[in-house]
Structure formats: C-alpha cells, structure tokens
Design a protein around this motif. Structure first.
Motif, PDB file in Angstrom:
ATOM      1  N   LYS A  94       0.833  -1.206   0.000  1.00 46.61           N
ATOM      2  CA  LYS A  94       0.000   0.000   0.000  1.00 46.61           C
ATOM      3  C   LYS A  94       0.866   1.255   0.000  1.00 46.61           C
ATOM      4  O   LYS A  94       0.602   2.215  -0.732  1.00 46.61           O
ATOM      5  CB  LYS A  94      -0.938  -0.009   1.212  1.00 46.61           C
ATOM      6  CG  LYS A  94      -1.894   1.175   1.261  1.00 46.61           C
ATOM      7  CD  LYS A  94      -2.790   1.096   2.482  1.00 46.61           C
ATOM      8  CE  LYS A  94      -2.259   2.073   3.487  1.00 46.61           C
ATOM      9  NZ  LYS A  94      -3.045   2.221   4.680  1.00 46.61           N
ATOM     10  N   ILE A 114      -6.015  -1.720   0.520  1.00 44.40           N
ATOM     11  CA  ILE A 114      -6.902  -1.305   1.613  1.00 44.40           C
ATOM     12  C   ILE A 114      -8.001  -2.356   1.804  1.00 44.40           C
ATOM     13  O   ILE A 114      -8.299  -2.753   2.932  1.00 44.40           O
ATOM     14  CB  ILE A 114      -7.495   0.093   1.344  1.00 44.40           C
ATOM     15  CG1 ILE A 114      -6.396   1.152   1.461  1.00 44.40           C
ATOM     16  CG2 ILE A 114      -8.644   0.389   2.300  1.00 44.40           C
ATOM     17  CD1 ILE A 114      -6.799   2.524   0.948  1.00 44.40           C
ATOM     18  N   GLY A 115      -8.566  -2.820   0.708  1.00 43.96           N
ATOM     19  CA  GLY A 115      -9.595  -3.853   0.783  1.00 43.96           C
ATOM     20  C   GLY A 115      -9.072  -5.162   1.361  1.00 43.96           C
ATOM     21  O   GLY A 115      -9.741  -5.804   2.186  1.00 43.96           O
ATOM     22  N   GLN A 165       1.033   4.160  -2.795  1.00 38.71           N
ATOM     23  CA  GLN A 165       0.854   5.584  -2.464  1.00 38.71           C
ATOM     24  C   GLN A 165       2.006   6.417  -3.040  1.00 38.71           C
ATOM     25  O   GLN A 165       1.781   7.471  -3.624  1.00 38.71           O
ATOM     26  CB  GLN A 165       0.796   5.782  -0.945  1.00 38.71           C
ATOM     27  CG  GLN A 165      -0.473   5.306  -0.303  1.00 38.71           C
ATOM     28  CD  GLN A 165      -0.393   5.299   1.225  1.00 38.71           C
ATOM     29  OE1 GLN A 165       0.670   5.150   1.817  1.00 38.71           O
ATOM     30  NE2 GLN A 165      -1.550   5.444   1.860  1.00 38.71           N
ATOM     31  N   ASP A 198      -3.419   4.591  -7.411  1.00 40.63           N
ATOM     32  CA  ASP A 198      -4.620   4.553  -6.574  1.00 40.63           C
ATOM     33  C   ASP A 198      -5.311   3.191  -6.607  1.00 40.63           C
ATOM     34  O   ASP A 198      -5.872   2.749  -5.598  1.00 40.63           O
ATOM     35  CB  ASP A 198      -5.617   5.623  -7.012  1.00 40.63           C
ATOM     36  CG  ASP A 198      -5.105   7.036  -6.800  1.00 40.63           C
ATOM     37  OD1 ASP A 198      -4.163   7.217  -6.001  1.00 40.63           O
ATOM     38  OD2 ASP A 198      -5.648   7.956  -7.437  1.00 40.63           O
ATOM     39  N   GLU A 199      -5.278   2.519  -7.738  1.00 38.86           N
ATOM     40  CA  GLU A 199      -5.979   1.240  -7.879  1.00 38.86           C
ATOM     41  C   GLU A 199      -5.321   0.151  -7.030  1.00 38.86           C
ATOM     42  O   GLU A 199      -6.002  -0.607  -6.338  1.00 38.86           O
ATOM     43  CB  GLU A 199      -6.054   0.829  -9.353  1.00 38.86           C
ATOM     44  CG  GLU A 199      -6.912   1.757 -10.191  1.00 38.86           C
ATOM     45  CD  GLU A 199      -6.260   3.113 -10.517  1.00 38.86           C
ATOM     46  OE1 GLU A 199      -7.010   4.044 -10.865  1.00 38.86           O
ATOM     47  OE2 GLU A 199      -5.018   3.230 -10.421  1.00 38.86           O
ATOM     48  N   SER A 200      -3.990   0.104  -7.064  1.00 40.66           N
ATOM     49  CA  SER A 200      -3.289  -0.883  -6.222  1.00 40.66           C
ATOM     50  C   SER A 200      -3.447  -0.534  -4.749  1.00 40.66           C
ATOM     51  O   SER A 200      -3.616  -1.428  -3.911  1.00 40.66           O
ATOM     52  CB  SER A 200      -1.806  -0.960  -6.597  1.00 40.66           C
ATOM     53  OG  SER A 200      -1.650  -1.463  -7.903  1.00 40.66           O
ATOM     54  N   GLU A 201      -3.405   0.753  -4.427  1.00 41.29           N
ATOM     55  CA  GLU A 201      -3.615   1.171  -3.044  1.00 41.29           C
ATOM     56  C   GLU A 201      -5.002   0.752  -2.563  1.00 41.29           C
ATOM     57  O   GLU A 201      -5.159   0.210  -1.465  1.00 41.29           O
ATOM     58  CB  GLU A 201      -3.452   2.683  -2.912  1.00 41.29           C
ATOM     59  CG  GLU A 201      -3.643   3.177  -1.494  1.00 41.29           C
ATOM     60  CD  GLU A 201      -3.562   4.688  -1.360  1.00 41.29           C
ATOM     61  OE1 GLU A 201      -3.670   5.151  -0.206  1.00 41.29           O
ATOM     62  OE2 GLU A 201      -3.414   5.408  -2.369  1.00 41.29           O
ATOM     63  N   ASP A 202      -6.007   0.972  -3.396  1.00 35.56           N
ATOM     64  CA  ASP A 202      -7.377   0.588  -3.045  1.00 35.56           C
ATOM     65  C   ASP A 202      -7.490  -0.930  -2.848  1.00 35.56           C
ATOM     66  O   ASP A 202      -8.140  -1.389  -1.903  1.00 35.56           O
ATOM     67  CB  ASP A 202      -8.347   1.059  -4.129  1.00 35.56           C
ATOM     68  CG  ASP A 202      -9.787   0.770  -3.773  1.00 35.56           C
ATOM     69  OD1 ASP A 202     -10.256   1.272  -2.734  1.00 35.56           O
ATOM     70  OD2 ASP A 202     -10.439   0.020  -4.531  1.00 35.56           O
TER      71      ASP A 202
END
Length: 165
Positions: A130, A146-147, A134, A139-143
């Motif tokens: 994550k 997070i999930g 960042q 953003d897609e890999s970070e999201d």
C-alpha cells in the motif's frame, strides 16, 4: 469540472507497484493453501463451525488471489507466487497442526493460531505494498491493498475470537 484519469501509470510506477504485489500474492496463496488444507482436516468438538469458517475464508482467498494476480498483470508484470519459495515455508510452518499425536481439539487450536499468524503476515505485506502504491500514485493498487487489509483484519477478529473459548 472533469478529473483527468491516467490510462497507464508511468512505467517506473508499474514496476514498483507490481513488484510490491508479488509478496502479497505469494502470502495470500500460502494462506489459501493452509486454510483449505485445514478445512479438510479439522476435527474435534468445534468441527462444523471451523470447517464452515475455513471454507468461507478459503473461498474468499481464492477470489483475492485472482484479483491480485490480475492487478500485477495489468501493471505489466507476470504473477509469480512461487518465485521466492515463501509458499513452501508456509506449508512447513502450518503442518505442525496435523500431528496425530496431539488431541483433536489441540490440533484445531493450532490450526486457528497458524491462520492468525498467516493473516498477520499478509496484513504486513499488504501494508508495505500500500505504501509503495501511495508513493507511485497508483490509486488502484492502493485501493486493492486497503480492501485486502480490511478483509484480513476481519478474519483475524473471527479467528482470535475462537481462541478465547
């Protein structure tokens, strides 16, 4: 006002993000294999509850493996869960719960504790991935991370609750 969307992040970002996802894939795959194995082999007074919980968790993990691998591929790398041998280390570490010399309830508790440890390890690699996402503004890999962290935190809560019996 429109917000610009980048169709493809810069190549350096792809590589860093994809590389940070490789240990996430490997650890998730290892957790999946251990959970599925325990589903088949759990015994004792809490058999049905654990058998059902492990099944729900390995089904979720199976889907997650695909999402993580596909994200790596979307970033331009190959998904290589076996590359560092981590899965084989997980297999060795988790086989301690299958010792027939130990009472069934103790084996079941060892299975649950092993799954706690493996979920914690996955959370750590997800957190590291994550941060990389960042840093490279992916953003897609970070999201995705997070999930995954949220899902593993829930699994931890459930598994740790069992150990308090």
């Amino acid at each position: 006002m429109s917000i610009a969307t980048t169709l493809h992040p810069p190549k350096y970002a792809n590589s860093a993000a994809a590389q940070s996802l490789q240990p996430v894939l490997a650890n998730t795959y290892g957790l999946y294999l251990a959970t599925h194995n325990y589903h088949w082999n759990v015994e004792g007074p809490h058999f049905m509850a654990l058998h059902t919980l492990f099944e729900a968790q390995y089904n979720e993990l199976f889907l997650a493996i695909d999402l993580i691998a596909e994200r790596i591929r979307a970033l331009g790398d190959y998904a290589l869960p076996f590359e560092d041998g981590n899965i084989f280390q997980i297999s060795k570490m988790t086989s301690n719960a299958l010792n027939k010399e130990v009472a069934a309830n103790d084996r079941a508790n060892r299975m649950v504790q092993n799954l706690v440890d493996l979920n914690e390890a996955v959370i750590k690699v997800c957190g590291a991935s994550k941060k990389v996402a960042q840093n490279v503004r992916d953003d897609e890999s970070e999201d995705l991370m997070i999930g995954r962290i949220t899902t593993h935190q829930k699994a931890l809560w459930m598994l740790e609750s069992i150990l308090k019996i």
